[in-house]
Design a protein around this motif. Structure first.
Motif, short mmCIF file in Angstrom:
data_model
loop_
_atom_site.label_atom_id
_atom_site.label_comp_id
_atom_site.label_asym_id
_atom_site.label_seq_id
_atom_site.Cartn_x
_atom_site.Cartn_y
_atom_site.Cartn_z
N THR A 30 0.83 -1.20 0.00
CA THR A 30 0.00 0.00 0.00
C THR A 30 0.87 1.26 0.00
OG1 THR A 30 -1.86 -1.10 1.11
CG2 THR A 30 -1.73 1.30 1.31
N GLN A 34 0.99 4.01 -2.88
CA GLN A 34 0.62 5.37 -2.49
C GLN A 34 1.69 6.36 -2.95
OE1 GLN A 34 0.31 5.94 1.74
NE2 GLN A 34 -0.01 8.15 1.57
N THR A 46 -5.94 6.89 1.41
CA THR A 46 -5.71 5.62 2.10
C THR A 46 -6.69 5.53 3.27
OG1 THR A 46 -3.99 6.66 3.45
CG2 THR A 46 -3.28 5.50 1.45
N THR A 51 -5.85 -1.92 4.60
CA THR A 51 -4.90 -1.64 3.54
C THR A 51 -5.66 -1.26 2.26
OG1 THR A 51 -4.87 -4.04 3.24
CG2 THR A 51 -3.02 -3.06 4.41
N VAL A 53 -5.42 1.42 -1.47
CA VAL A 53 -5.23 2.84 -1.78
C VAL A 53 -5.96 3.18 -3.07
CG1 VAL A 53 -3.03 2.30 -2.91
CG2 VAL A 53 -3.48 4.64 -2.17
#
Length: 376
Positions: A30, A34, A46, A51, A53
């Motif tokens: 993640t 991100q 997020t 978890t 994104v």
């Protein structure tokens, strides 16, 4: 394909492939995605409690179509070379790479950026059938009009260099239950009901379920635990698990009802509690003809008419289809990508032709471009 872009894709895949994380534990994945989305100019979101994104790119003013492109990010937990470990044997590393490749492919195209909104959804926990539902809960599908996914296909289903505009997954179900009676001495069978015999009664009853034979479906016993080390004890308890499959959601509901009827009547017949301890599943595909048409045209434009396969019917499952079940306004389809994948999905030694990633990137990019044109 320019060398720097090709190298970037290869490096991205290599990183994701060598850093697998299992469902709901994709923290490093993640963070990596991100950072990549932010660097590419996306508006990123997020979540504190899970978890995954989301990255928004382009025009979300409401005057232009908004499409979503989803990639699953979790790995499987399985034995590889004798060691239990996280392993990307279902192609999610490839899916993430291709979706990021779309973003990089369209960067710098200001006309496209002004004429469409794109939401990149990197979803956790597909392998446990729960991540799509969580993303829906988080609002990932609220603003989008179309949703596309992509999945590597085994060589038995789609040849390398070919693609299909939709994967018609079937519905899958997992149901576990406990027979909860009392043990008894082997010399006194009249003092209990043997859980193995009760389980056998249930298994025989399952074979009496007869549904529409023109729609593929099956039910299989995948776990049966009863008894222990002492063979002079009649087991009163047992743990049983079932795998249910159906090509349609409607038939899956009927199959599910019949199984529960059998459990209920068996419990009454023997006077022994039977408790369902696990009951979950994944919906069958609900494909939009319009989204499928866009995907088909994109495949034709990228690979050629002769490389565009018809929709693929497969008994496998994917929680991608929960998006359209929960958000009926969504027009969605999942592209199937031929890539010489062998020996099969979920095999610990799964391999595929890495250059096929670029076919997937170009097909998804072409879908975006088709949506951005006023004439469709």
């Amino acid at each position: 394909m320019k060398a720097p872009f090709k190298e970037k894709i290869q490096n991205t895949f290599d990183y994701l492939h060598t850093h697998p994380e299992i469902s709901w534990e994709e923290t490093n994945t993640t963070t990596y995605i991100q950072n990549t989305l932010e660097k590419a100019g996306c508006r990123v979101k997020t979540f504190e409690d899970c978890t995954g994104v989301i990255g928004d790119y382009g025009n979300f003013s409401g005057d232009f179509p908004i499409i979503g492109i989803r990639a699953d990010i979790d790995a499987l937990w399985q034995k590889v070379d004798g060691e239990l470990q996280a392993n990307h044997s279902c192609g999610h590393d490839a899916h993430m790479t291709m979706v990021l490749g779309v973003l990089w492919n369209i960067q710098g195209d200001e006309d496209l950026k002004d004429n469409i909104g794109i939401r990149f959804i990197f979803q956790p926990a597909e392998e446990v059938g729960a991540g799509a539902l969580k993303m829906v809960e988080k609002g990932a599908a609220d603003e989008i009009d179309y949703l596309y996914g992509i999945h590597l296909r085994p060589i038995q289903e789609t040849a390398n260099g070919f693609a299909t505009p939709s994967i018609l997954h079937g519905a899958t179900g997992s149901l576990a239950f406990e027979i909860r009676g009392d043990d008894a001495h082997g010399a006194r069978p009249h003092l209990t009901h043997n859980a193995i015999e009760i389980g056998n009664h249930i298994l025989n009853a399952l074979n009496t379920i007869h549904l529409n034979p023109s729609i593929a479906h099956s039910i299989k016993v995948t776990k049966f635990h009863a008894g222990g080390k002492n063979l002079n004890i009649i087991p009163g308890s047992a743990s049983i698990g079932l795998d249910l499959r159906s090509q349609t959601n409607e038939l899956m509901e009927e199959l599910h009802e019949r199984v529960n009827e059998i459990l209920h009547t068996t419990s009454e017949l023997y006077g022994v509690p039977i408790e369902v301890t696990k009951d979950y599943g994944i919906a069958a595909a609900e494909v939009s003809e319009e989204a499928q048409a866009y995907a088909h045209q994109a495949i034709v434009n990228v690979l050629g008419e002769e490389k565009a396969n018809p929709p693929l019917v497969t008994p496998g499952g994917d929680d991608f289809h929960f998006y359209t079940i929960k958000k009926p306004h969504l027009k969605a389809t999942m592209v199937g990508l031929g890539c010489d994948l062998q020996p099969g999905l979920h095999h610990p030694d799964m391999e595929f032709e890495k250059d096929s990633l670029f076919n997937g990137i170009e097909i998804l990019t072409e879908i975006v471009k088709l949506h951005s044109r006023k004439d469709g």
